[in-house]
Write an enzyme that holds these catalytic residues in place. Structure first.
Site, PDB file in Angstrom:
ATOM      1  N   GLY A  44       0.812  -1.218   0.000  1.00  0.00           N
ATOM      2  CA  GLY A  44       0.000   0.000   0.000  1.00  0.00           C
ATOM      3  C   GLY A  44       0.839   1.259   0.000  1.00  0.00           C
ATOM      4  O   GLY A  44       0.582   2.194  -0.773  1.00  0.00           O
ATOM      5  N   GLN A  75      -7.192  -3.273  -3.749  1.00  0.00           N
ATOM      6  CA  GLN A  75      -7.995  -2.161  -3.220  1.00  0.00           C
ATOM      7  C   GLN A  75      -7.120  -0.973  -2.842  1.00  0.00           C
ATOM      8  O   GLN A  75      -7.581   0.143  -2.728  1.00  0.00           O
ATOM      9  CB  GLN A  75      -8.811  -2.719  -2.034  1.00  0.00           C
ATOM     10  CG  GLN A  75      -9.344  -1.752  -1.019  1.00  0.00           C
ATOM     11  CD  GLN A  75      -8.489  -1.762   0.242  1.00  0.00           C
ATOM     12  OE1 GLN A  75      -7.324  -2.141   0.200  1.00  0.00           O
ATOM     13  NE2 GLN A  75      -9.077  -1.361   1.361  1.00  0.00           N
ATOM     14  N   ARG A  76      -5.821  -1.171  -2.699  1.00  0.00           N
ATOM     15  CA  ARG A  76      -4.941  -0.063  -2.305  1.00  0.00           C
ATOM     16  C   ARG A  76      -3.560  -0.092  -2.937  1.00  0.00           C
ATOM     17  O   ARG A  76      -2.886   0.927  -2.974  1.00  0.00           O
ATOM     18  CB  ARG A  76      -4.791  -0.036  -0.770  1.00  0.00           C
ATOM     19  CG  ARG A  76      -4.084  -1.246  -0.217  1.00  0.00           C
ATOM     20  CD  ARG A  76      -4.313  -1.477   1.261  1.00  0.00           C
ATOM     21  NE  ARG A  76      -3.625  -2.686   1.678  1.00  0.00           N
ATOM     22  CZ  ARG A  76      -4.048  -3.922   1.433  1.00  0.00           C
ATOM     23  NH1 ARG A  76      -5.156  -4.118   0.763  1.00  0.00           N
ATOM     24  NH2 ARG A  76      -3.369  -4.968   1.816  1.00  0.00           N
ATOM     25  N   LYS A  89       5.459  -9.592  -6.616  1.00  0.00           N
ATOM     26  CA  LYS A  89       5.168  -8.158  -6.542  1.00  0.00           C
ATOM     27  C   LYS A  89       6.278  -7.313  -7.161  1.00  0.00           C
ATOM     28  O   LYS A  89       6.024  -6.286  -7.781  1.00  0.00           O
ATOM     29  CB  LYS A  89       4.955  -7.743  -5.086  1.00  0.00           C
ATOM     30  CG  LYS A  89       3.609  -8.144  -4.528  1.00  0.00           C
ATOM     31  CD  LYS A  89       3.386  -7.514  -3.161  1.00  0.00           C
ATOM     32  CE  LYS A  89       1.949  -7.752  -2.712  1.00  0.00           C
ATOM     33  NZ  LYS A  89       1.713  -7.203  -1.363  1.00  0.00           N
ATOM     34  N   ASP A 133       4.887  -3.819   6.501  1.00  0.00           N
ATOM     35  CA  ASP A 133       3.555  -3.985   7.092  1.00  0.00           C
ATOM     36  C   ASP A 133       3.587  -4.757   8.408  1.00  0.00           C
ATOM     37  O   ASP A 133       2.587  -5.329   8.799  1.00  0.00           O
ATOM     38  CB  ASP A 133       2.617  -4.679   6.089  1.00  0.00           C
ATOM     39  CG  ASP A 133       3.078  -6.089   5.773  1.00  0.00           C
ATOM     40  OD1 ASP A 133       4.133  -6.507   6.283  1.00  0.00           O
ATOM     41  OD2 ASP A 133       2.378  -6.780   5.008  1.00  0.00           O
ATOM     42  N   ASN A 134       4.753  -4.784   9.045  1.00  0.00           N
ATOM     43  CA  ASN A 134       4.820  -5.507  10.329  1.00  0.00           C
ATOM     44  C   ASN A 134       5.914  -4.885  11.187  1.00  0.00           C
ATOM     45  O   ASN A 134       6.847  -4.252  10.684  1.00  0.00           O
ATOM     46  CB  ASN A 134       5.087  -6.994  10.082  1.00  0.00           C
ATOM     47  CG  ASN A 134       6.420  -7.222   9.409  1.00  0.00           C
ATOM     48  OD1 ASN A 134       7.454  -7.270  10.068  1.00  0.00           O
ATOM     49  ND2 ASN A 134       6.428  -7.331   8.092  1.00  0.00           N
ATOM     50  N   CYS A 191      -3.416  -4.784   9.400  1.00  0.00           N
ATOM     51  CA  CYS A 191      -4.441  -4.349   8.440  1.00  0.00           C
ATOM     52  C   CYS A 191      -5.283  -5.522   7.952  1.00  0.00           C
ATOM     53  O   CYS A 191      -6.451  -5.359   7.614  1.00  0.00           O
ATOM     54  CB  CYS A 191      -3.799  -3.623   7.265  1.00  0.00           C
ATOM     55  SG  CYS A 191      -3.186  -1.990   7.710  1.00  0.00           S
ATOM     56  N   CYS A 339      -8.979 -19.718  12.039  1.00  0.00           N
ATOM     57  CA  CYS A 339      -9.230 -18.366  11.543  1.00  0.00           C
ATOM     58  C   CYS A 339      -8.409 -18.230  10.270  1.00  0.00           C
ATOM     59  O   CYS A 339      -8.246 -19.209   9.540  1.00  0.00           O
ATOM     60  CB  CYS A 339      -8.879 -17.316  12.591  1.00  0.00           C
ATOM     61  SG  CYS A 339      -7.146 -17.330  13.097  1.00  0.00           S
TER      62      CYS A 339
END
Lengths: 381, 89
Positions: A44, A75-76, A89, A133-134, A191, A339
Site C-alpha cells: 500500500g 484495493q490499495r 510483486k 507492514d509488520n 491491516c 481463523c
C-alpha cells in the site's frame, strides 16, 4: 559530458514542471537523477512511493518484496493490476514503474528484507523508505538506517489513521526513540485483521515520497523530529514533537545495538509452523481426522466477509461474539477452531477451554496454511 | 479537556473517538479514562501498572516522556493524545 551532469532532451521535456520550479531547476533534477532510493515493500505505501519517485526522476530505485500479488491487495496497492494476481510483486511493480518512467534504473530484490541481507542491500542506497507492514521489519529498517547513517522515510497506516516521519537524520530521533519496544503480538491488529481504508496509504505514501525528494534536493523542512498523525475520518493532521532519546540503545549516547538483531524474537512474532496455542493441530492431522470420518465441529472465528471469500464449511462465530454464543456449540463433540492465520483461533481455543469445553484444538496457520498445504483450491486473501 | 482515542483502541471505548474529562495531571486523566472504560487498562498499562512503551501519551504536541511523565500537570485547554504504534503498510 556525463549523464550525471546533464539532462538529455527527453529528460528536459519530461521534467519541465520541475525545471521551472526555482527550488528544483536543472541542478535539482540532476540531483534526483543521481539519487538512489530503496523502497522496502511494494504494498500500500510502496505503491505510491515508487510510482511518484520514478515519475519525479529519481535515477535508481530499489524495490524489495518477497510476496506475490493477491486480489485483496488491489484495493490499495495501485502499482499492481488485476492481471498481476499471482505474479511476484517486485516483477509487477517494476513493470509499472518502467511504464511510468523508462529512463530510470530499477533494482529488483525479489526476496524478504532480513537481518541477513538488509545491511548489504541498504548500503547501496542514499535513502530508505519504510513501506513494510509488520513491526519486525519496521524495527529492522530503522536499525539498519541508523547503523548505516541513512535517512528512513517512515509511514504506517491502520484503518483510517496514518503516521509519517523521518528517522535517522543526524541529531534526530529514530523509531526506537518513539517506540522503544513493539506491542505484544496480537495487541494491535494488523491491516489484514483490522482493515484499512484503501486510499489511506496513498496519502501517507505520498508524504513519504515528498520527504525523500526534499532530502535529495536539500530543500524545505524535514519531518525529522516531528511525527505527523493523520485521521482521515476527521481529515485532521496533528503534528507531534519527537526527540532523540539519549538513552536509546540504537542512536543514543551509549548504543548497545551495533548490528541487526533477531527481530522476530524481539517482536515475539510467531515463526511459521511454530506453536500458536498449546492445543495446536497440524493441517495434515485435521485432514486425517476428516478423512477417517471422526465426528468433529469445525469452528470458524473469522468475520462474515472473510468466510464469504473462503471457508472449510465450518460453523461461523466471529471471535468477538464467541463469549456470548457458547451455547450454540456442542460440548460433547471435539472442536477444531480456525481463523485466517491461527492467532484469533488460538484465543478462541483459550476462551472455550476456560468455559469448560473439554476437547478443543487450534488449526495451526489457519485456513491460509490449509490452502497452501492441503487444498490449494481454497482461495487465499 | 479532551482525551483523543486512536482507532486501534476505540473498540474499548464503545467507538468513541474522544473522551471529555477534568483532570489535574496525566496520571489522574489516565486513571479516569481506564475507570470509565476498564477494557482500556490492559492496552495502556502492564502488569506492574506501568504505561506500556508502545503507546505514547502526548499532551498537546509534547510526549509526556519529555515532560514530567504521568506527573505532568494539565490545564483545562490541553488535549491528551494516546498514540499507539501501528505497523500497517
Amino acid at each position: 559530458m556525463s549523464d550525471q551532469g546533464m539532462l538529455a532532451r527527453e529528460e528536459t521535456a519530461r521534467y519541465a514542471r520541475h525545471l521551472t520550479l526555482p527550488e528544483v531547476g536543472t541542478e535539482g533534477q540532476v540531483k534526483l537523477k543521481s539519487a538512489s532510493v530503496l523502497v522496502v515493500g511494494t504494498g500500500g505505501l510502496g505503491s505510491p512511493v515508487a510510482l511518484y519517485l520514478a515519475a519525479a526522476g529519481v535515477g535508481r530505485l530499489g524495490i524489495i518484496d518477497f510476496d506475490r500479488v493477491e486480489y485483496s491487495n488491489l484495493q490499495r496497492q495501485i502499482i499492481h493490476g488485476s492481471e498481476d494476481v499471482g505474479r511476484p510483486k517486485v516483477e509487477s511493480a517494476a513493470e509499472s514503474i518502467g511504464n511510468v518512467n523508462p529512463l530510470i534504473q530499477i533494482d529488483r530484490h525479489d526476496e524478504a528484507f532480513t537481518s541477513a541481507n538488509a545491511m548489504r542491500i541498504a548500503a547501496d542506497y542514499d535513502i530508505v523508505i519504510d513501506g513494510t507492514d509488520n513491526f519486525a521489519t519496521r524495527y529492522l529498517v530503522n536499525d539498519v538506517c541508523v547503523l548505516l547513517g541513512k535517512p528512513n522515510c517512515y509511514g504506517s497506516i491502520f484503518r483510517f489513521e496514518g503516521q509519517a516521519s523521518v528517522f535517522g537524520l543526524p541529531g534526530g530521533p529514530c523509531y526506537r526513540c518513539l517506540y522503544p519496544k513493539p506491542p505484544d503480538p496480537g495487541t494491535i491488529p494488523n491491516c489484514a485483521e483490522g482493515g484499512v481504508l484503501g486510499i489511506l496509504p496513498g496519502i501517507v505514501g505520498t508524504l513519504q515520497a515528498t520527504e525523500a525528494i526534499k532530502l535529495i534536493l536539500g530543500i524545505g523542512e524535514s519531518l525529522s523530529g516531528r511525527l505527523l498523525l493523520l485521521d482521515a475520518l476527521e481529515m485532521k493532521f496533528r503534528e507531534l514533537k519527537v526527540r532523540r532519546d539519549p538513552t536509546c540503545p540504537l542512536c543514543g549516547d551509549a548504543p548497545t545495538i551495533t548490528a541487526p538483531i533477531d527481530y522476530d524474537q524481539f517482536c515475539g512474532t510467531p515463526k511459521q509452523d511454530a506453536a500458536q496455542s498449546p492445543w495446536d493441530i497440524e493441517p495434515t492431522e485435521l485432514k486425517r481426522r476428516l478423512e477417517a470420518g471422526q465426528p468433529l465441529t469445525i469452528l470458524d472465528v473469522r468475520k462474515q466477509h472473510e468466510y464469504d471469500i473462503c471457508n472449510l464449511g465450518g460453523t461461523l462465530i466471529p471471535l468477538d461474539e464467541l463469549p456470548t454464543r457458547l451455547d450454540e456449540l456442542d460440548r460433547t463433540r471435539p472442536i477444531v477452531v480456525h481463523c485466517k492465520l491461527g492467532m484469533r483461533s488460538a484465543k478462541a481455543v483459550q476462551i472455550l477451554r476456560d468455559a469448560g469445553f473439554p476437547d478443543v484444538s487450534n488449526l495451526n496457520g489457519g485456513i491460509i496454511r490449509w490452502s497452501k498445504q492441503i487444498d490449494p483450491t481454497v482461495e487465499t486473501y | 479537556m479532551k482525551v483523543i482515542i486512536p482507532t486501534a483502541l476505540r473498540k474499548h471505548t464503545d467507538g468513541q473517538n474522544h473522551l471529555s474529562i477534568t483532570a489535574t495531571t496525566v496520571q489522574d486523566a489516565l486513571e479516569q479514562v481506564v475507570t470509565a472504560h476498564p477494557q482500556l487498562r490492559s492496552s495502556l498499562f502492564d502488569d506492574r501498572n506501568q504505561l506500556v512503551s508502545y503507546v505514547n501519551v502526548f499532551v498537546n504536541d509534547r510526549n509526556i516522556r519529555d515532560l514530567e511523565n504521568e506527573a505532568t500537570p494539565l490545564r483545562e485547554t490541553d488535549e491528551i493524545l494516546l498514540v499507539p504504534a501501528i505497523a500497517g503498510g
